[in-house]
Design a protein around this motif. Structure first.
Motif, PDB file in Angstrom:
ATOM      1  N   THR A 209       0.860  -1.186   0.000  1.00 28.24           N
ATOM      2  CA  THR A 209       0.000   0.000   0.000  1.00 28.24           C
ATOM      3  C   THR A 209       0.892   1.231   0.000  1.00 28.24           C
ATOM      4  O   THR A 209       2.033   1.200   0.439  1.00 28.24           O
ATOM      5  CB  THR A 209      -0.921   0.035   1.235  1.00 28.24           C
ATOM      6  N   VAL A 210       0.330   2.299  -0.508  1.00 21.73           N
ATOM      7  CA  VAL A 210       1.023   3.578  -0.528  1.00 21.73           C
ATOM      8  C   VAL A 210       0.106   4.594   0.147  1.00 21.73           C
ATOM      9  O   VAL A 210      -1.107   4.564  -0.045  1.00 21.73           O
ATOM     10  CB  VAL A 210       1.400   4.000  -1.972  1.00 21.73           C
ATOM     11  N   THR A 211       0.672   5.459   0.982  1.00 18.48           N
ATOM     12  CA  THR A 211      -0.112   6.477   1.676  1.00 18.48           C
ATOM     13  C   THR A 211       0.116   7.823   1.006  1.00 18.48           C
ATOM     14  O   THR A 211       1.246   8.304   0.918  1.00 18.48           O
ATOM     15  CB  THR A 211       0.280   6.547   3.162  1.00 18.48           C
ATOM     16  N   LEU A 212      -0.967   8.400   0.508  1.00 16.25           N
ATOM     17  CA  LEU A 212      -0.923   9.712  -0.143  1.00 16.25           C
ATOM     18  C   LEU A 212      -1.913  10.626   0.555  1.00 16.25           C
ATOM     19  O   LEU A 212      -3.105  10.311   0.643  1.00 16.25           O
ATOM     20  CB  LEU A 212      -1.291   9.581  -1.626  1.00 16.25           C
ATOM     21  N   ASP A 213      -1.411  11.723   1.057  1.00 21.92           N
ATOM     22  CA  ASP A 213      -2.252  12.689   1.784  1.00 21.92           C
ATOM     23  C   ASP A 213      -3.050  12.021   2.893  1.00 21.92           C
ATOM     24  O   ASP A 213      -4.226  12.307   3.108  1.00 21.92           O
ATOM     25  CB  ASP A 213      -3.195  13.413   0.813  1.00 21.92           C
ATOM     26  N   GLY A 214      -2.405  11.080   3.594  1.00 20.75           N
ATOM     27  CA  GLY A 214      -3.023  10.434   4.739  1.00 20.75           C
ATOM     28  C   GLY A 214      -3.994   9.307   4.404  1.00 20.75           C
ATOM     29  O   GLY A 214      -4.609   8.741   5.301  1.00 20.75           O
ATOM     30  N   VAL A 215      -4.138   8.965   3.136  1.00 19.28           N
ATOM     31  CA  VAL A 215      -5.053   7.899   2.718  1.00 19.28           C
ATOM     32  C   VAL A 215      -4.229   6.761   2.121  1.00 19.28           C
ATOM     33  O   VAL A 215      -3.342   6.991   1.306  1.00 19.28           O
ATOM     34  CB  VAL A 215      -6.068   8.412   1.665  1.00 19.28           C
ATOM     35  N   GLU A 216      -4.537   5.522   2.542  1.00 21.93           N
ATOM     36  CA  GLU A 216      -3.823   4.361   2.015  1.00 21.93           C
ATOM     37  C   GLU A 216      -4.481   3.871   0.726  1.00 21.93           C
ATOM     38  O   GLU A 216      -5.703   3.768   0.641  1.00 21.93           O
ATOM     39  CB  GLU A 216      -3.802   3.222   3.037  1.00 21.93           C
ATOM     40  N   TYR A 217      -3.636   3.585  -0.265  1.00 23.69           N
ATOM     41  CA  TYR A 217      -4.088   3.064  -1.551  1.00 23.69           C
ATOM     42  C   TYR A 217      -3.344   1.768  -1.844  1.00 23.69           C
ATOM     43  O   TYR A 217      -2.234   1.557  -1.350  1.00 23.69           O
ATOM     44  CB  TYR A 217      -3.799   4.073  -2.673  1.00 23.69           C
ATOM     45  N   GLY A 218      -3.905   0.968  -2.704  1.00 21.83           N
ATOM     46  CA  GLY A 218      -3.292  -0.289  -3.095  1.00 21.83           C
ATOM     47  C   GLY A 218      -2.277  -0.122  -4.210  1.00 21.83           C
ATOM     48  O   GLY A 218      -1.952   0.985  -4.641  1.00 21.83           O
ATOM     49  N   ALA A 219      -1.784  -1.266  -4.694  1.00 23.35           N
ATOM     50  CA  ALA A 219      -0.730  -1.285  -5.700  1.00 23.35           C
ATOM     51  C   ALA A 219      -1.145  -0.594  -6.996  1.00 23.35           C
ATOM     52  O   ALA A 219      -0.313   0.040  -7.650  1.00 23.35           O
ATOM     53  CB  ALA A 219      -0.316  -2.721  -5.985  1.00 23.35           C
ATOM     54  N   SER A 220      -2.413  -0.694  -7.371  1.00 20.11           N
ATOM     55  CA  SER A 220      -2.832  -0.060  -8.629  1.00 20.11           C
ATOM     56  C   SER A 220      -2.626   1.453  -8.581  1.00 20.11           C
ATOM     57  O   SER A 220      -2.185   2.057  -9.561  1.00 20.11           O
ATOM     58  CB  SER A 220      -4.295  -0.399  -8.951  1.00 20.11           C
ATOM     59  N   ARG A 221      -2.891   2.051  -7.437  1.00 22.06           N
ATOM     60  CA  ARG A 221      -2.675   3.495  -7.295  1.00 22.06           C
ATOM     61  C   ARG A 221      -1.177   3.816  -7.318  1.00 22.06           C
ATOM     62  O   ARG A 221      -0.755   4.846  -7.861  1.00 22.06           O
ATOM     63  CB  ARG A 221      -3.316   4.019  -6.007  1.00 22.06           C
ATOM     64  N   ALA A 222      -0.374   2.917  -6.745  1.00 20.10           N
ATOM     65  CA  ALA A 222       1.076   3.118  -6.777  1.00 20.10           C
ATOM     66  C   ALA A 222       1.569   3.152  -8.222  1.00 20.10           C
ATOM     67  O   ALA A 222       2.410   3.979  -8.575  1.00 20.10           O
ATOM     68  CB  ALA A 222       1.791   2.023  -5.985  1.00 20.10           C
ATOM     69  N   TRP A 223       1.017   2.276  -9.086  1.00 15.81           N
ATOM     70  CA  TRP A 223       1.425   2.274 -10.500  1.00 15.81           C
ATOM     71  C   TRP A 223       1.003   3.571 -11.192  1.00 15.81           C
ATOM     72  O   TRP A 223       1.728   4.089 -12.040  1.00 15.81           O
ATOM     73  CB  TRP A 223       0.862   1.062 -11.237  1.00 15.81           C
ATOM     74  N   VAL A 224      -0.150   4.111 -10.828  1.00 15.06           N
ATOM     75  CA  VAL A 224      -0.586   5.397 -11.393  1.00 15.06           C
ATOM     76  C   VAL A 224       0.411   6.487 -10.996  1.00 15.06           C
ATOM     77  O   VAL A 224       0.810   7.310 -11.825  1.00 15.06           O
ATOM     78  CB  VAL A 224      -2.019   5.756 -10.924  1.00 15.06           C
ATOM     79  N   GLU A 225       0.821   6.473  -9.735  1.00 13.52           N
ATOM     80  CA  GLU A 225       1.794   7.460  -9.259  1.00 13.52           C
ATOM     81  C   GLU A 225       3.141   7.274  -9.952  1.00 13.52           C
ATOM     82  O   GLU A 225       3.816   8.252 -10.269  1.00 13.52           O
ATOM     83  CB  GLU A 225       1.938   7.384  -7.737  1.00 13.52           C
ATOM     84  N   VAL A 226       3.537   6.019 -10.200  1.00 15.26           N
ATOM     85  CA  VAL A 226       4.787   5.738 -10.927  1.00 15.26           C
ATOM     86  C   VAL A 226       4.726   6.368 -12.308  1.00 15.26           C
ATOM     87  O   VAL A 226       5.655   7.049 -12.746  1.00 15.26           O
ATOM     88  CB  VAL A 226       5.048   4.214 -11.029  1.00 15.26           C
ATOM     89  N   ALA A 227       3.617   6.138 -13.009  1.00 14.32           N
ATOM     90  CA  ALA A 227       3.477   6.667 -14.372  1.00 14.32           C
ATOM     91  C   ALA A 227       3.494   8.199 -14.374  1.00 14.32           C
ATOM     92  O   ALA A 227       4.171   8.817 -15.202  1.00 14.32           O
ATOM     93  CB  ALA A 227       2.184   6.148 -15.000  1.00 14.32           C
TER      94      ALA A 227
END
Length: 72
Positions: free
Chosen positions: A36-54
């Motif tokens: 999981t990745v935490t962005l602005d205090g909210v945890e997201y799964g791997a799919s959101r991490a890939w969006v952030e990578v892109a």
């Protein structure tokens, strides 16, 4: 009119790019491990991490282009 020292701007962008590259590596590792990745205090799964990578990769490509266009 504000005059920006080219060396200062170069150093600033280099520091930011180094930080973004570290972040990119962390995001890739997180996504690969299905973490999981935490962005602005909210945890997201791997799919959101890939969006952030892109998104970050596109920003880094623009920064790299700036460096290539402004090299001495």
């Amino acid at each position: 009119m504000r005059i920006i020292n080219k060396d200062t701007e170069f150093d600033k962008r280099d520091t930011e790019m180094a930080r973004d590259i570290r972040t990119l590596k962390e995001l890739v590792e997180c996504a690969e491990n299905q973490g999981t990745v935490t962005l602005d205090g909210v945890e997201y799964g791997a799919s959101r991490a890939w969006v952030e990578v892109a998104t970050l990769a596109l920003q880094l490509s623009s920064e790299q282009e700036w460096f290539e266009n402004n090299e001495d």
